[in-house]
Design a protein around this motif. Structure first.
Motif, short mmCIF file in Angstrom:
data_model
loop_
_atom_site.label_atom_id
_atom_site.label_comp_id
_atom_site.label_asym_id
_atom_site.label_seq_id
_atom_site.Cartn_x
_atom_site.Cartn_y
_atom_site.Cartn_z
N HIS A 113 1.29 -15.13 13.93
CA HIS A 113 0.63 -15.99 12.97
C HIS A 113 1.10 -15.62 11.57
CE1 HIS A 113 -1.87 -12.38 13.32
NE2 HIS A 113 -2.22 -12.60 12.08
N VAL A 114 0.99 -16.58 10.67
CA VAL A 114 1.36 -16.36 9.27
C VAL A 114 0.08 -16.08 8.50
CG1 VAL A 114 2.39 -17.40 7.22
CG2 VAL A 114 3.37 -17.85 9.46
N ILE A 115 0.14 -15.08 7.64
CA ILE A 115 -1.04 -14.69 6.88
C ILE A 115 -0.69 -14.61 5.41
CG2 ILE A 115 -2.08 -13.38 8.77
CD1 ILE A 115 -1.03 -10.84 7.32
N THR A 116 -1.73 -14.65 4.58
CA THR A 116 -1.58 -14.29 3.17
C THR A 116 -2.50 -13.12 2.92
OG1 THR A 116 -3.32 -15.83 2.50
CG2 THR A 116 -1.04 -16.64 2.43
N VAL A 117 -2.02 -12.18 2.12
CA VAL A 117 -2.78 -10.97 1.81
C VAL A 117 -3.01 -10.95 0.31
CG1 VAL A 117 -2.82 -8.46 1.95
CG2 VAL A 117 -1.69 -9.78 3.74
N SER A 118 -4.26 -10.75 -0.10
CA SER A 118 -4.56 -10.71 -1.54
C SER A 118 -5.66 -9.69 -1.81
CB SER A 118 -5.00 -12.10 -2.02
OG SER A 118 -6.16 -12.51 -1.31
N GLY A 119 -5.80 -9.32 -3.06
CA GLY A 119 -6.89 -8.45 -3.49
C GLY A 119 -6.73 -6.98 -3.17
N CYS A 120 -5.54 -6.54 -2.82
CA CYS A 120 -5.35 -5.12 -2.46
C CYS A 120 -5.48 -4.23 -3.69
CB CYS A 120 -3.98 -4.92 -1.83
SG CYS A 120 -3.78 -5.75 -0.25
N LEU A 121 -6.19 -3.13 -3.53
CA LEU A 121 -6.28 -2.15 -4.62
C LEU A 121 -4.95 -1.43 -4.82
CD1 LEU A 121 -9.76 -0.59 -3.80
CD2 LEU A 121 -9.21 -2.29 -5.54
N LEU A 122 -4.24 -1.22 -3.72
CA LEU A 122 -2.93 -0.57 -3.75
C LEU A 122 -2.04 -1.27 -2.74
CD1 LEU A 122 -1.39 1.83 -5.03
CD2 LEU A 122 -2.17 3.22 -3.13
N ASP A 123 -0.94 -1.84 -3.20
CA ASP A 123 -0.05 -2.57 -2.30
C ASP A 123 0.53 -1.63 -1.24
OD1 ASP A 123 -0.40 -5.00 -3.53
OD2 ASP A 123 1.31 -4.74 -4.89
N TYR A 124 0.85 -2.21 -0.08
CA TYR A 124 1.33 -1.42 1.05
C TYR A 124 2.62 -0.68 0.73
CZ TYR A 124 4.90 -4.90 2.22
OH TYR A 124 5.99 -5.73 2.19
N GLN A 125 3.47 -1.25 -0.13
CA GLN A 125 4.71 -0.58 -0.48
C GLN A 125 4.43 0.78 -1.11
OE1 GLN A 125 3.86 -3.65 -1.60
NE2 GLN A 125 5.60 -5.03 -1.60
N TYR A 126 3.43 0.83 -1.97
CA TYR A 126 3.12 2.07 -2.67
C TYR A 126 2.44 3.08 -1.75
CZ TYR A 126 4.32 -0.88 -6.57
OH TYR A 126 4.98 -1.73 -7.41
N ILE A 127 1.70 2.59 -0.77
CA ILE A 127 1.12 3.50 0.22
C ILE A 127 2.23 4.15 1.04
CG2 ILE A 127 -0.34 3.65 2.28
CD1 ILE A 127 -2.06 1.41 1.04
N GLU A 128 3.22 3.35 1.46
CA GLU A 128 4.36 3.90 2.22
C GLU A 128 5.18 4.86 1.37
OE1 GLU A 128 5.06 3.63 5.34
OE2 GLU A 128 3.84 1.94 6.01
N VAL A 129 5.37 4.53 0.09
CA VAL A 129 6.12 5.41 -0.80
C VAL A 129 5.36 6.72 -1.00
CG1 VAL A 129 6.85 5.69 -3.21
CG2 VAL A 129 7.41 3.60 -1.98
N LEU A 130 4.05 6.64 -1.17
CA LEU A 130 3.24 7.84 -1.33
C LEU A 130 3.30 8.72 -0.08
CD1 LEU A 130 1.23 9.37 -3.15
CD2 LEU A 130 -0.59 8.04 -2.07
N SER A 131 3.23 8.09 1.09
CA SER A 131 3.33 8.84 2.35
C SER A 131 4.68 9.55 2.45
CB SER A 131 3.14 7.89 3.52
OG SER A 131 3.33 8.56 4.74
N SER A 132 5.75 8.86 2.09
CA SER A 132 7.08 9.48 2.14
C SER A 132 7.23 10.57 1.10
CB SER A 132 8.16 8.42 1.95
OG SER A 132 8.21 7.57 3.06
#
Length: 189
Positions: A113-132
């Protein structure tokens, strides 16, 4: 613990390349711990070399999610080996994210399915970067630890003399004690 946490979230996102890398990292950490406990110099050297590769992998992940150079997240084959349309689990489940399905979309295959994501306090890219970034810091600490402990093991191994003990003490055969004097034994008779 950080590698296991990362493994779980990569499994949830069906990201096969990070799953494979995390698995290899977990095996290397186990060998590193075994090498420390069992005084195995070569296992610690392997662990140190693996950590250099691990820092390189995590640097690539950071560059990938920040889209440095020609890297782009639109290339699914990099993380999933082009086997699925999944992305980071944090994309839909990040802190504060509101996921809205897009109905009647012709872009999605039958099982997606196609979704839209909005309202994130921290985008997923930055969570992945922080984890790395955390993985890089832990790897640098582990590298210094592995080098130090392997140096200690190597020094201990070089200083031991298998024939007589430690070289610094030298080998001295046992000597007779001179403070005891033998006296003849007389019996009454």
């Amino acid at each position: 613990v950080a590698a296991l946490q990362r493994q779980v979230f990569d499994f949830l996102g069906y990201q096969w390349a990070p799953i494979l890398a995390n698995f290899l990292h977990i095996m290397a950490v186990i060998l590193g711990m075994f090498g420390t406990v069992q005084f195995r110099f070569r296992y610690l050297i392997f662990y140190a070399v693996w950590l250099v590769l691990w820092v390189g992998w995590n640097s690539f992940i950071i560059c990938f999610y920040l889209e440095v150079g020609k890297l782009s997240q639109n290339r699914d084959f990099l993380m999933t080996f082009n086997t699925s349309l999944h992305r980071s689990w944090w994309m839909e489940h990040g802190p504060g994210c509101l996921v809205t399905p897009v109905l009647d979309s012709q872009m999605a295959p039958d099982d997606h399915h196609v979704i839209t994501v909005s309202g994130c306090l921290l985008d997923y890219q930055y969570i992945e970067v922080l984890s790395s970034a955390i993985q890089v810091l832990l790897a640098l600490f582990g590298f210094v630890y592995a080098c130090y402990v392997s140096k200690v093991f190597q020094d201990d191994e070089d200083s031991f003399d298998f024939i007589g003990g430690f070289d610094s003490y030298g080998y001295q055969p046992p000597q007779k004690s001179s403070h005891l004097q033998l006296q003849p034994l007389y019996t009454a008779g």
